[in-house]
Design a protein around this motif. Structure first.
Motif, PDB file in Angstrom:
ATOM      1  N   ARG A  73      -3.285   8.733  -4.602  1.00 41.13           N
ATOM      2  CA  ARG A  73      -4.018   8.545  -3.357  1.00 41.13           C
ATOM      3  C   ARG A  73      -3.803   9.713  -2.403  1.00 41.13           C
ATOM      4  NH1 ARG A  73      -3.865   2.040  -1.872  1.00 41.13           N
ATOM      5  NH2 ARG A  73      -4.549   1.328  -3.935  1.00 41.13           N
TER       6      ARG A  73
ATOM      7  N   PHE B   2      -3.610   5.215   2.660  1.00 39.35           N
ATOM      8  CA  PHE B   2      -2.595   4.299   2.154  1.00 39.35           C
ATOM      9  C   PHE B   2      -1.441   4.216   3.142  1.00 39.35           C
ATOM     10  CE2 PHE B   2      -1.239   8.457   0.604  1.00 39.35           C
ATOM     11  CZ  PHE B   2       0.132   8.447   0.814  1.00 39.35           C
TER      12      PHE B   2
ATOM     13  N   THR C 249       1.675  -0.225   0.389  1.00 44.37           N
ATOM     14  CA  THR C 249       1.015   0.156  -0.860  1.00 44.37           C
ATOM     15  C   THR C 249       2.007   0.172  -2.019  1.00 44.37           C
ATOM     16  OG1 THR C 249      -0.554   1.528   0.390  1.00 44.37           O
ATOM     17  CG2 THR C 249      -0.397   1.922  -1.984  1.00 44.37           C
TER      18      THR C 249
ATOM     19  N   GLN D  76      -7.014   9.597  -0.204  1.00 43.24           N
ATOM     20  CA  GLN D  76      -7.317   8.203   0.083  1.00 43.24           C
ATOM     21  C   GLN D  76      -6.305   7.645   1.091  1.00 43.24           C
ATOM     22  OE1 GLN D  76      -8.112   5.699  -3.413  1.00 43.24           O
ATOM     23  NE2 GLN D  76      -8.132   7.549  -4.656  1.00 43.24           N
TER      24      GLN D  76
END
Length: 223
Positions: free
Chosen positions: A71, A78, A83, A76
């Motif tokens: 990620r 997170f 997570t 992305q």
């Protein structure tokens, strides 16, 4: 929280250092019993089963760290804590099974190496066992990576891990050099575990970025 946005070079460096430090701490928290046993329990045949069983938590924790790295590399969003533990719980059974299998192979191969090495007539077997012990963690890495990225059965993850060992020769060499290089440094300077333990995992994901994108595209085509 890490969010995908444009950052300066300095911010990227700071984020990367923070990523390594936090993932190392999370790995340590998830594997405290194993860490204590490796530090204080003698390496004897009587303790093989203990190391194998305590090492089960390595599977889901490495899978969770690989998810964070992926990620991070693909920008992305997170959150470290949430997570990590969400991925840890989600993949505990599957990654734990792989850890149990690969840990058993690795520890048994290591003790076979130490047993056969002094016996010159079995020197070939001894070095073969050492090779198996050294390559098994690389197979496990690929299996954890496939679990982190795809919906895949446990036996398929292991089979693909063995195939990837040869198919992805470049990433495999990077993993071996980085992983055992860090292990050598760790053996001489214990505090490096706080910063460098997860570095080989990051380099492995980084080396596999192009291949993972290609595998994802193939999966999308067939789905």
């Amino acid at each position: 929280m890490i969010t995908p946005h444009r950052t300066s070079r300095l911010q990227k460096i700071v984020s990367f250092v923070a990523l390594l430090f936090i993932t190392n701490l999370l790995m340590l928290l998830a594997n405290l019993p194993l860490a204590f046993s490796l530090l204080f329990v003698p390496y004897t045949p009587n303790n093989i089963l203990l190391f194998i069983l305590l090492g089960i938590t390595l599977g889901p924790s490495i899978t969770a760290v690989l998810t964070l790295f992926w990620r991070f590399l693909t920008h992305q969003e997170f959150q470290y804590w949430r997570t990590f533990w969400a991925c840890y719980r989600q993949n505990f059974k599957q990654a734990g099974q792989i850890a149990l299998i690969t840990n058993a192979i690795m520890f048994v191969a290591l003790f076979d190496f130490w047993y056969f090495l002094p016996q010159h007539q079995f020197s070939f077997i001894a070095w073969l066992m050492l090779l198996i012990a050294l390559l098994t963690p690389v197979v496990a890495f690929y299996a954890y990576l496939f679990i982190a990225r795809f919906q895949i059965r446990t036996r398929d993850a292991l089979a693909n891990g063995v195939t990837a060992l040869i198919r992805y020769f470049g990433p495999t060499i990077n993993l071996i050099v980085a992983g055992y290089g860090i292990l050598f440094i760790f053996c001489h300077f214990l505090p490096t575990i706080l910063f460098l333990f997860s570095l080989p995992l990051f380099l492995g994901v980084l080396s596999m970025t192009r291949q993972l994108h290609a595998l994802t595209s193939q999966q999308n085509v067939h789905s």
